[in-house]
Design a protein around this motif. Structure first.
Motif, PDB file in Angstrom:
ATOM      1  N   PRO A 115     -23.416   4.101 -69.124  1.00  0.00           N
ATOM      2  CA  PRO A 115     -23.205   3.788 -70.530  1.00  0.00           C
ATOM      3  C   PRO A 115     -23.889   4.831 -71.410  1.00  0.00           C
ATOM      4  O   PRO A 115     -24.901   5.429 -71.024  1.00  0.00           O
ATOM      5  N   VAL A 116     -23.326   5.045 -72.600  1.00  0.00           N
ATOM      6  CA  VAL A 116     -23.893   6.018 -73.521  1.00  0.00           C
ATOM      7  C   VAL A 116     -25.140   5.443 -74.181  1.00  0.00           C
ATOM      8  O   VAL A 116     -25.325   4.229 -74.238  1.00  0.00           O
ATOM      9  N   ASP A 117     -26.028   6.309 -74.626  1.00  0.00           N
ATOM     10  CA  ASP A 117     -27.224   5.925 -75.388  1.00  0.00           C
ATOM     11  C   ASP A 117     -28.137   4.947 -74.656  1.00  0.00           C
ATOM     12  O   ASP A 117     -28.849   4.173 -75.287  1.00  0.00           O
ATOM     13  N   GLN A 151     -18.646  18.426 -55.461  1.00  0.00           N
ATOM     14  CA  GLN A 151     -18.710  18.234 -56.904  1.00  0.00           C
ATOM     15  C   GLN A 151     -18.305  16.825 -57.250  1.00  0.00           C
ATOM     16  O   GLN A 151     -17.747  16.101 -56.433  1.00  0.00           O
ATOM     17  N   GLY A 152     -18.593  16.465 -58.486  1.00  0.00           N
ATOM     18  CA  GLY A 152     -18.186  15.129 -58.916  1.00  0.00           C
ATOM     19  C   GLY A 152     -18.134  15.103 -60.421  1.00  0.00           C
ATOM     20  O   GLY A 152     -18.130  16.145 -61.081  1.00  0.00           O
ATOM     21  N   LYS A 153     -18.088  13.935 -60.965  1.00  0.00           N
ATOM     22  CA  LYS A 153     -18.107  13.836 -62.417  1.00  0.00           C
ATOM     23  C   LYS A 153     -18.999  12.687 -62.858  1.00  0.00           C
ATOM     24  O   LYS A 153     -19.099  11.645 -62.198  1.00  0.00           O
ATOM     25  N   VAL A 154     -19.640  12.918 -63.971  1.00  0.00           N
ATOM     26  CA  VAL A 154     -20.432  11.865 -64.597  1.00  0.00           C
ATOM     27  C   VAL A 154     -19.604  11.374 -65.776  1.00  0.00           C
ATOM     28  O   VAL A 154     -19.273  12.154 -66.679  1.00  0.00           O
ATOM     29  N   VAL A 155     -19.250  10.113 -65.745  1.00  0.00           N
ATOM     30  CA  VAL A 155     -18.382   9.560 -66.796  1.00  0.00           C
ATOM     31  C   VAL A 155     -19.248   8.737 -67.726  1.00  0.00           C
ATOM     32  O   VAL A 155     -19.785   7.694 -67.334  1.00  0.00           O
ATOM     33  N   VAL A 156     -19.392   9.222 -68.944  1.00  0.00           N
ATOM     34  CA  VAL A 156     -20.216   8.499 -69.924  1.00  0.00           C
ATOM     35  C   VAL A 156     -19.276   7.636 -70.775  1.00  0.00           C
ATOM     36  O   VAL A 156     -18.342   8.144 -71.386  1.00  0.00           O
ATOM     37  N   MET A 157     -19.551   6.339 -70.770  1.00  0.00           N
ATOM     38  CA  MET A 157     -18.659   5.427 -71.487  1.00  0.00           C
ATOM     39  C   MET A 157     -19.426   4.689 -72.564  1.00  0.00           C
ATOM     40  O   MET A 157     -20.636   4.534 -72.480  1.00  0.00           O
ATOM     41  N   THR A 158     -18.694   4.191 -73.542  1.00  0.00           N
ATOM     42  CA  THR A 158     -19.336   3.362 -74.552  1.00  0.00           C
ATOM     43  C   THR A 158     -19.756   2.056 -73.882  1.00  0.00           C
ATOM     44  O   THR A 158     -19.238   1.685 -72.831  1.00  0.00           O
ATOM     45  N   HIS A 165     -17.017  -3.428 -69.184  1.00  0.00           N
ATOM     46  CA  HIS A 165     -15.707  -3.765 -68.626  1.00  0.00           C
ATOM     47  C   HIS A 165     -15.505  -3.087 -67.282  1.00  0.00           C
ATOM     48  O   HIS A 165     -15.039  -3.713 -66.320  1.00  0.00           O
ATOM     49  N   TRP A 166     -15.862  -1.842 -67.199  1.00  0.00           N
ATOM     50  CA  TRP A 166     -15.696  -1.100 -65.939  1.00  0.00           C
ATOM     51  C   TRP A 166     -16.460  -1.781 -64.811  1.00  0.00           C
ATOM     52  O   TRP A 166     -15.967  -1.915 -63.686  1.00  0.00           O
ATOM     53  N   LEU A 167     -17.681  -2.239 -65.123  1.00  0.00           N
ATOM     54  CA  LEU A 167     -18.503  -2.885 -64.085  1.00  0.00           C
ATOM     55  C   LEU A 167     -17.800  -4.091 -63.492  1.00  0.00           C
ATOM     56  O   LEU A 167     -17.872  -4.343 -62.282  1.00  0.00           O
ATOM     57  N   THR A 168     -17.118  -4.850 -64.374  1.00  0.00           N
ATOM     58  CA  THR A 168     -16.506  -6.077 -63.877  1.00  0.00           C
ATOM     59  C   THR A 168     -15.234  -5.814 -63.085  1.00  0.00           C
ATOM     60  O   THR A 168     -14.779  -6.676 -62.348  1.00  0.00           O
ATOM     61  N   THR A 169     -14.650  -4.635 -63.258  1.00  0.00           N
ATOM     62  CA  THR A 169     -13.367  -4.400 -62.598  1.00  0.00           C
ATOM     63  C   THR A 169     -13.506  -3.669 -61.266  1.00  0.00           C
ATOM     64  O   THR A 169     -12.549  -3.128 -60.756  1.00  0.00           O
ATOM     65  N   GLN A 170     -14.694  -3.624 -60.709  1.00  0.00           N
ATOM     66  CA  GLN A 170     -14.864  -2.874 -59.469  1.00  0.00           C
ATOM     67  C   GLN A 170     -14.706  -3.731 -58.226  1.00  0.00           C
ATOM     68  O   GLN A 170     -14.869  -3.242 -57.108  1.00  0.00           O
ATOM     69  N   ALA A 204     -27.528   9.972 -71.996  1.00  0.00           N
ATOM     70  CA  ALA A 204     -26.358  10.651 -72.551  1.00  0.00           C
ATOM     71  C   ALA A 204     -26.092  10.119 -73.947  1.00  0.00           C
ATOM     72  O   ALA A 204     -26.297   8.932 -74.214  1.00  0.00           O
ATOM     73  N   HIS A 205     -25.610  11.003 -74.835  1.00  0.00           N
ATOM     74  CA  HIS A 205     -25.347  10.513 -76.182  1.00  0.00           C
ATOM     75  C   HIS A 205     -23.899  10.735 -76.608  1.00  0.00           C
ATOM     76  O   HIS A 205     -23.526  10.431 -77.738  1.00  0.00           O
ATOM     77  N   LYS A 206     -23.111  11.296 -75.715  1.00  0.00           N
ATOM     78  CA  LYS A 206     -21.726  11.592 -76.084  1.00  0.00           C
ATOM     79  C   LYS A 206     -20.816  11.139 -74.960  1.00  0.00           C
ATOM     80  O   LYS A 206     -20.922  11.642 -73.833  1.00  0.00           O
ATOM     81  N   PRO A 207     -19.900  10.208 -75.247  1.00  0.00           N
ATOM     82  CA  PRO A 207     -18.981   9.796 -74.189  1.00  0.00           C
ATOM     83  C   PRO A 207     -18.136  10.979 -73.743  1.00  0.00           C
ATOM     84  O   PRO A 207     -17.837  11.883 -74.530  1.00  0.00           O
ATOM     85  N   GLY A 208     -17.767  10.962 -72.491  1.00  0.00           N
ATOM     86  CA  GLY A 208     -16.935  12.048 -71.979  1.00  0.00           C
ATOM     87  C   GLY A 208     -17.100  12.154 -70.479  1.00  0.00           C
ATOM     88  O   GLY A 208     -17.823  11.387 -69.863  1.00  0.00           O
ATOM     89  N   ILE A 209     -16.395  13.132 -69.914  1.00  0.00           N
ATOM     90  CA  ILE A 209     -16.490  13.353 -68.468  1.00  0.00           C
ATOM     91  C   ILE A 209     -17.177  14.688 -68.253  1.00  0.00           C
ATOM     92  O   ILE A 209     -16.740  15.711 -68.782  1.00  0.00           O
ATOM     93  N   TYR A 210     -18.236  14.699 -67.480  1.00  0.00           N
ATOM     94  CA  TYR A 210     -19.036  15.908 -67.304  1.00  0.00           C
ATOM     95  C   TYR A 210     -19.137  16.259 -65.842  1.00  0.00           C
ATOM     96  O   TYR A 210     -19.196  15.406 -64.971  1.00  0.00           O
ATOM     97  N   ARG A 211     -19.188  17.541 -65.609  1.00  0.00           N
ATOM     98  CA  ARG A 211     -19.226  18.042 -64.244  1.00  0.00           C
ATOM     99  C   ARG A 211     -20.533  17.684 -63.543  1.00  0.00           C
ATOM    100  O   ARG A 211     -21.598  17.740 -64.154  1.00  0.00           O
TER     101      ARG A 211
END
Lengths: 554, 215, 315
Positions: C128-130, C191-198, C204-209, C169-176
């Motif tokens: 999550p962001v912030d 490699q992978g990605k860090v997905v920063v979400m609001t 919501h993402w947590l519940t859908t796993q 993280a302070h900005k949502p987005g997908i980071y390397r």
């Protein structure tokens, strides 16, 4: 029983004596020689061979990295970068200046007839070649694939390549370094000609002395490291394996305890060379001779206290990190002093731009840029960002290639007339120097940017968005390859068709320039008596005084 | 070859005295190097000893104390005989010099003999890592590291000791050729310096191996 | 703020902004020094070239003043850079308590990520962001290094121990996400990605796993399965330290040292109990080294972390 003292003055006059190159012509006379000059040329042949082997690996790497898709299989690429590192570090850079120009010129510059232990010198070359055969075996059989740093437990347990062979090659190579450096330390202490006090020694000799002290103290640790590594890999003992109680960080500490001083081993002789060339081609004394000697020795000593700056993100305590960062900034100070002194050594000189000078000036600029990037790496928070990326790769290539290899070529051109008795073609040499500079910057500057963008090092591929920088770098590498091959051509040519060199073509003050070009087997007709400090050039009066006191007009 | 020809210094030396002094300096400088070599090994030992003090103490109990102590006495005595040999050389007492050198060689061989016996006993105790190792209760995995150190350190020391013996045999050969006299006995001094170093290394290895966990 | 610099990489975390400032400052300083050296060299080389008629008289003889001058200035400047960098480093690497914890296991050649709620990912990390995220990392095999360029942050992942970092993280987005410690054949593609979400998106993402058991719950099962509750459980007759609320307290060990009971300490106790026996207790805990995978260890640690209660004070 009386002890006889041989009358040194009774040796044959060198003007009648044949040069060391032609006095004996059998292969045996070369392979069993005790003459430091011949041994220097033997080393020269060996390291030049390995330079091209390591260079071939680099060429393959840069060809591979021109596109993300690449050229080589991942396993092959991984072995290429490992062997490139191992060969360039231990089989080219570390012996380069000391074993060639050090061997040739230290006795000449201090007024001696040979090094203290000539047989040990020859043995050093044989041990070097033995280790060379071992590393070639490792390479031809497929190579190791752990990086030249052999981090555990990858190297002891998981790696599939010829790690043991490569580690043993490095183990044996260490003995060659130790023998050479022991010889230099003892020679410089005890075989100086009368009047050659410590503070009259040319800075090249100081550079060789400093590097020899570091080699003597650091290399035995590497010897033990590679032995323990090989032992761990061969027996499966968990010295560095956490599953058996070992500590992977212990390997890193022990490895870097040697390898950090090693990088100073690779730069100190180059600094000595540049301090010879700049005064000669600016026709004035070096600025701050005493400061320069103290800088060389402080770099040598301080280099032992900074090793964990390679480990800021490795899992050492943050307080250790702070201490090592501070020490790293300390060791940077003497290097900065040297850069200022070299630059100001141009002030009020009478500067010419022969090839040695072009290489020396290039050294100063490339060393400065590389050193500034080193400051960034010493800064803890920045290192956290750029460690393990191409930023570090660019930093160390600026120093080891930009600076050290430039110094090597500078020394080669400066001393070519003395070693071979021939002049090289000046215009071709200047062209090669400038081409080197252009090719080098094009190859390695983009790598700073790649590193900051986040490209990890030791990668056979990369995301397409970084391709432009990689292409620029590979293009530069192709130019560099030409620039490094050119001297082979025109220097080789000069051996047969070059103009015969006078005894002192550059009008320099060192003792090596009073011996014939090339010198006879025993260097001097009589042991010189030294009365002058080095670099007594006078640009105002256009005169210079050699170290044994003879004044000359330009 | 006439004796006096052996006293001509090599071309880079002004006098034979200078040659002898420089040879000794060379050996001292080499020993600084060797100190760091063994020092790196002893450092590794201490890192693991401080991390696993209990395991090391348990493992160390199997070290054969009487062998180690007897060897210490043998080696210290051999340093004495070495110095006596050099003294004899300085006084041109050729027979005494040979006798003391033979005594040193003899003591060196005795050391190796006791070491060989100790290795045999170690095999019986099953403390040979990789080959035949049986961990004692309470040792954990780190105990094996103690024994790794033991075998590496004592083998390296033995190799250096054998080199020293070889050098002494070479000295006997040179004495026979009349090349070592009171006018020039620097080679013997160089070997003596090396021999003392081998002794000193043992003085450091002895407590690390035999006295751990016995306080 | 520095996005106007050509090719400047994205910055997405507070750590990134701090490092940006320091990096740009050093870049400017380096540019100044480099330009000075280049300018001086070019000037001297032109003015004092062989053919020029500039006077060579009056060359400086006493060089000490200059040398001491620029040595002092250099040292002073370096010390400033050192302090600036060291302060930031200590801040970057002292992991605070954090709003959220994520567990990472690095192995050849992938990143396995697990959230406390039991959600698992490969080569990706949703956060999550912030929020201050605390990441506990382990390696199953060799040394890896967890690097997020947009956060300007990395740390090696070392087998045999836990390493902990934090970021916000302070900005949502997908980071390397990269691996920057050579780890074998496919290091370049680890490699992978860090997905920063609001916040809401992340919840919501947590519940859908599709997960039913949190890490701590799985850890409790492992705790019983491996027999830990036999000694450390409430009704045990064995004299073993209570684990209630132990996480985060200071523990006095047999050899006199004191350790903070963090994740790394708990892992050490499980795998090497003989060296970390608590003072006043018999050294009888069995050695579990080689028996529990890194992933399972993390679950057990998460479980112990979840135990509340007060530790009895000692001395």
């Amino acid at each position: 029983m009386t002890v006889t003292t041989v009358d040194r003055d009774a040796l044959p006059n060198p003007m009648d004596e044949p040069s060391f190159l032609t006095s004996e012509n059998t292969i045996a006379s070369w392979l069993f020689t005790r003459d430091h000059k011949r041994i220097a040329l033997l080393f020269f042949a060996s390291i030049t061979f390995f330079f091209f082997v390591g260079g071939l690996a680099a060429t393959l790497m840069r060809l591979n990295l021109a596109t993300p898709k690449g050229l080589l299989q991942p396993a092959v690429y991984n072995r290429m970068f490992t062997m490139h590192g191992i060969i360039m570090v231990w089989f080219f850079l570390i012996p380069s200046i000391p074993a060639t120009f050090g061997n040739f010129f230290v006795p000449l510059m201090i007024g001696a007839r040979d090094l203290a232990f000539p047989r040990v010198n020859l043995a050093s070359w044989y041990v070097f070649n033995l280790s060379g055969l071992m590393v070639l075996y490792a390479l031809i059989m497929g190579g190791a694939d752990t990086g030249w740093t052999f981090y555990t437990p990858l190297s002891t347990i998981y790696a599939n390549g010829y790690v043991l062979a490569a580690a043993l090659a490095v183990f044996v190579n260490g003995f060659s370094s130790i023998m050479t450096s022991l010889n230099f330390v003892v020679t410089i202490h005890r075989l100086r000609a009368p009047g050659m006090t410590w503070m009259r020694l040319p800075l090249f000799v100081w550079g060789i002395y400093a590097v020899s002290v570091v080699m003597l103290l650091a290399t035995p640790v590497l010897t033990m490291d590679t032995f323990l590594l090989g032992f761990s890999r061969f027996t499966g003992i968990g010295l560095f394996d956490p599953r058996h109680g070992g500590d992977p960080l212990l390997w890193q500490h022990m490895f870097w305890f040697y390898s950090h001083p090693a990088v100073y081993i690779m730069i100190l002789p180059g600094m000595g060379v540049v301090s010879e060339i700049i005064p000669c081609f600016a026709r004035r004394p070096i600025f701050g001779y005493t400061g320069m000697t103290m800088a060389l020795m402080s770099i040598a000593i301080l280099s032992f206290f900074v090793w964990a700056h390679h480990m800021f993100v490795a899992g050492i305590s943050i307080y250790s990190g702070v201490v090592f960062s501070l020490m790293t900034f300390f060791v940077a100070v003497p290097s900065a002093i040297k850069v200022f002194n070299w630059t100001v050594s141009l002030h009020k000189g009478k500067i010419t731009f022969d090839a040695p000078m072009l290489y020396a000036l290039g050294f100063v600029l490339l060393f400065t840029l590389g050193g500034l990037s080193g400051l960034m790496l010493a800064t803890l928070a920045i290192d956290v960002d750029v460690h393990g990326t191409y930023f570090v790769v660019a930093h160390f290539h600026y120093i080891m290639v930009g600076a050290t290899v430039s110094a090597f070529f500078g020394a080669l051109h400066y001393w070519w007339p003395k070693m071979t008795g021939r002049m090289y073609p000046e215009m071709w040499a200047r062209f090669a120097a400038i081409l080197t500079y252009v090719g080098f910057n094009l190859t390695f500057f983009p790598q700073f940017i790649l590193g900051y963008l986040g490209m990890p090092r030791r990668s056979y591929t990369y995301p397409e968005v970084w391709q432009t920088w990689n292409v620029l770098s590979s293009a530069g590498a192709s130019i560099l390859a030409v620039a490094y091959t050119l001297p082979l051509v025109y220097l080789g040519w000069s051996l047969f068709w070059g103009k015969k060199a006078p005894i002192n073509p550059w009008r320099a003050t060192g003792l090596e320039w009073i011996a014939a070009s090339p010198p006879p087997k025993h260097n001097f007709p009589r042991t010189p008596i030294v009365t002058q400090a080095p670099y007594r050039y006078d640009p105002e009066a256009d005169t210079f005084v050699s170290q044994e006191g003879t004044p000359y007009a330009e | 070859m006439p004796n006096s020809a052996a006293l001509v210094p090599e071309v880079q030396y002004a006098t034979i005295e200078q040659q002898g002094e420089v040879a000794q300096l060379g050996m001292w400088v080499f020993l600084v190097n060797e100190t760091l070599f063994f020092g790196a090994l002893i450092f590794t030992y201490f890192v693991y000893r401080t991390t696993y003090p209990h395991a090391f103490a348990v493992a160390g109990k199997d070290a054969v104390l009487w062998c180690g102590t007897l060897n210490s006495a043998i080696l210290l005595t051999s340093s004495l005989t070495m110095v006596l040999a050099i003294n004899a050389g300085a006084q041109d007492a050729r027979r005494a010099m040979v006798v003391w050198i033979l005594a040193t060689i003899g003591l060196g061989c005795a050391f190796l003999g006791v070491k060989g016996l100790e290795y045999y006993l170690d095999f019986q105790d099953q403390v040979v890592p990789v080959v035949d190792y049986f961990a004692k209760p309470g040792e954990g995995q780190a105990g094996e590291l103690f024994w790794v150190f033991y075998w590496i350190a004592t083998s390296l020391h033995a190799i250096h000791l054998m080199t020293g013996i070889g050098l002494l045999v070479y000295m006997l050969w040179r004495i026979r050729r009349g090349e070592i006299t009171s006018a020039y006995y620097a080679p013997l001094e160089v070997v003596g310096i090396f021999w003392s170093f081998v002794d000193t290394v043992w003085i450091f290895l002895y407590p690390c191996i035999y006295l751990v966990g016995r306080s | 703020m520095y996005n106007w610099i050509p090719f400047w990489p994205d910055t997405a975390a507070v750590s990134g902004h701090a490092v940006n400032g320091l990096f740009v400052a050093e870049l400017c300083l380096s540019a100044v020094i480099m330009l000075t050296v280049v300018a001086m060299m070019l000037y001297y080389v032109f003015r004092y070239r062989k053919g020029s008629d500039a006077t060579r008289a009056g060359r400086v003889q006493k060089t000490w003043h200059f040398e001491i001058g620029w040595t002092t200035a250099t040292l002073g400047m370096f010390l400033i850079l050192f302090v600036y960098g060291a302060e930031m480093y200590v801040w970057l690497f002292q992991a605070p308590r954090g709003d959220e914890e994520v567990y990472v296991v690095g192995k050849q050649w992938m990143w396995k990520v697990e959230h406390p709620g039991g959600q698992r990912e490969i080569d990706a990390m949703h956060i999550p962001v912030d929020k201050t995220i605390r990441v506990v990392m382990a390696s199953e095999d060799v040394i890896h290094s967890f690097f997020v360029p947009a956060f300007r942050l990395k740390h090696d992942v070392v087998p045999g121990t836990y390493e902990t970092i934090w970021f916000k993280a302070h900005k949502p987005g997908i980071y390397r996400l990269e691996c920057t410690q050579y780890c074998g054949l496919q290091h370049a593609t680890m490699q992978g990605k860090v997905v920063v979400m609001t916040g809401p998106d992340y919840a919501h993402w947590l519940t859908t796993q599709g997960v039913h058991e949190s890490m701590a719950e799985q850890g409790e099962k492992l705790f019983r399965a491996h027999g830990c509750s036999g000694c450390h459980g409430a009704n045990s007759t064995v004299h073993a330290p209570s684990l209630n609320g132990v996480f985060g307290t200071y523990v006095h060990l047999q050899d006199g040292s004191v350790r903070l009971a963090d994740e790394a300490y708990l892992r050490d106790c499980i795998l090497n109990p003989r060296s970390f026996t608590v003072a006043g207790y018999p050294p009888i805990m069995p050695d579990f080294s080689g028996q529990i995978s890194e992933g399972d260890l993390m679950k057990i640690v998460a479980y112990i972390q979840s135990l509340s209660g007060k530790q009895e004070t000692r001395r």
